[in-house]
Enzyme design. Structure first.
Site: not given
Length: 400
Positions: A300, A311, A325
């Site tokens: 999460s 990224d 998740k």
């Protein structure tokens, strides 16, 4: 774990929604909730419920509790969604959940468990908390609170006696190993902040920050830890998110705003395509090499953290593939203090990746040594995943 958006809660028909991303709360707004349902209003289902209640009244051996039957009905309705992340909270359960997610509560700063011979045993004293300051120690057994015997009381009953007290202090009767007589220890009842960030300096000049969960108090604890490490001469940093189940969206985003360059942190989309974004102004972008430790239990909000770092390419992810998740829950409170948590949207990393059921693949894969799997405590030197992260940083953050 990951929850985002708003919570709505006023009456049963309207709601006052509070954001719970990755587990959390962030702002609120009013919204109208349709009162006409299609499940319970169906006449055949109403008749079936009435018949079941008639069977209980006729045949059930014990007395029934109307309120508990109703709570079970509400819980069963949400359970019927088949979603492990959606659930119904009674008013008491929601109060406890809210306290847990925020990371602070009123009490004496200890963790207790039931003692086989009666009373409760202290199993942990929070560092810097009122219990530790008053002289409580792990292993102490409490037999009375303010002179009232608690040898037959449960842990939750004892906790309620302390938490709900109107006094500023609580007097505990404490039995300590190797002490001839019981001790009387007075402990202040104060606001207690649960620790979720732990830090230390590793050699050479590598700062280590472990975040166990993203709570309401975590961002402030992280800021304090980071400053302390910088003051000690930190030139490279490891953030350990292993076994971190997630937490509040606000919390993880506030920490990432101290790390990321300008741009998107994470965004969510609901079933109608509505998009909400969390962004960073880049004014506090991290300027030292970074490694982030993750494992299969990093979920999460932890994955929001790792996904953003990966990224943007500002750090190296080390460990094993994360839990996966990538969906968001919101909590809606009702007028009687109960609440419902529902899955409402998906979240995406800055590059548009939804990692639900797939997780985030580390840049450097390193499984924990098998001889450590059944150990609850081991040294940094034994921790091969941590050692690999150190190695990565010593190689100037390269993943080779």
């Amino acid at each position: 774990m990951a929850d985002n958006n708003f919570w709505k809660g006023a009456a049963f028909g309207t709601a006052f929604t509070v954001a719970v991303a990755a587990g959390g709360y962030a702002g609120y707004k009013y919204a109208q909730v349709p009162a006409d349902g299609t499940v319970l209003s169906d006449s055949a289902r109403v008749q079936k419920l009435e018949y079941l209640e008639e069977l209980i009244d006729t045949y059930y051996l014990e007395d029934k509790d109307e309120d508990e039957l109703a709570e079970g009905l509400y819980a069963g309705l949400i359970y019927g969604l088949g979603d492990p992340y959606s659930r119904y909270y009674t008013a008491k359960e929601y109060q406890e959940e809210n306290t847990s997610s925020q990371g602070s509560y009123v009490g004496i700063g200890v963790v207790m468990q039931e003692n086989k011979e009666g009373g409760v045993q202290i199993v942990q004293c929070y560092e810097g908390g009122p219990g530790e300051a008053a002289g409580l120690k792990e292993g102490d057994v409490v037999s009375a609170v303010d002179g009232q015997d608690i040898t037959e009381s449960s842990v939750s009953e004892v906790a309620s006696m302390i938490r709900d007290s109107d006094a500023k202090n609580v007097i505990l009767t404490v039995h300590r190993e190797n002490a001839d007589e019981p001790l009387t220890i007075t402990v202040p009842i104060t606001d207690v902040e649960l620790p979720s960030v732990f830090h230390e300096m590793l050699e050479p000049k590598i700062g280590y920050i472990r975040i166990t969960e993203f709570k309401g108090v975590t961002e402030e604890q992280y800021t304090t830890a980071f400053k302390d490490l910088k003051d000690q001469g930190m030139e490279k940093m490891i953030v350990d998110l292993r076994d971190n189940p997630g937490g509040l969206l606000d919390s993880v985003c506030d920490i990432l705003r101290q790390i990321l360059p300008e741009g998107l942190i994470v965004y969510t989309e609901d079933k109608n395509g509505n998009r909400e974004e969390e962004t960073c102004d880049g004014k506090n972008a991290l300027d030292i090499p970074l490694a982030v430790l993750v494992n299969e239990n990093s979920a999460s909000a932890s994955e929001i953290f790792a996904g953003a770092v990966k990224d943007y390419g500002i750090g190296t992810i080390v460990g094993t593939t994360t839990y996966g998740k990538g969906i968001v829950q919101s909590i809606r409170t009702l007028s009687d203090g109960s609440a419902v948590k529902l899955t409402v949207s998906k979240y995406y990393t800055p590059k548009g990746n939804n990692i639900h059921k797939t997780g985030i693949t580390p840049d450097v894969e390193e499984k924990l040594d098998s001889n450590l799997l059944n150990k609850s405590d081991y040294s940094h030197e034994e921790d091969n995943q941590l050692q690999r992260a150190i190695q990565v940083l010593e190689n100037d953050g390269e993943s080779s």
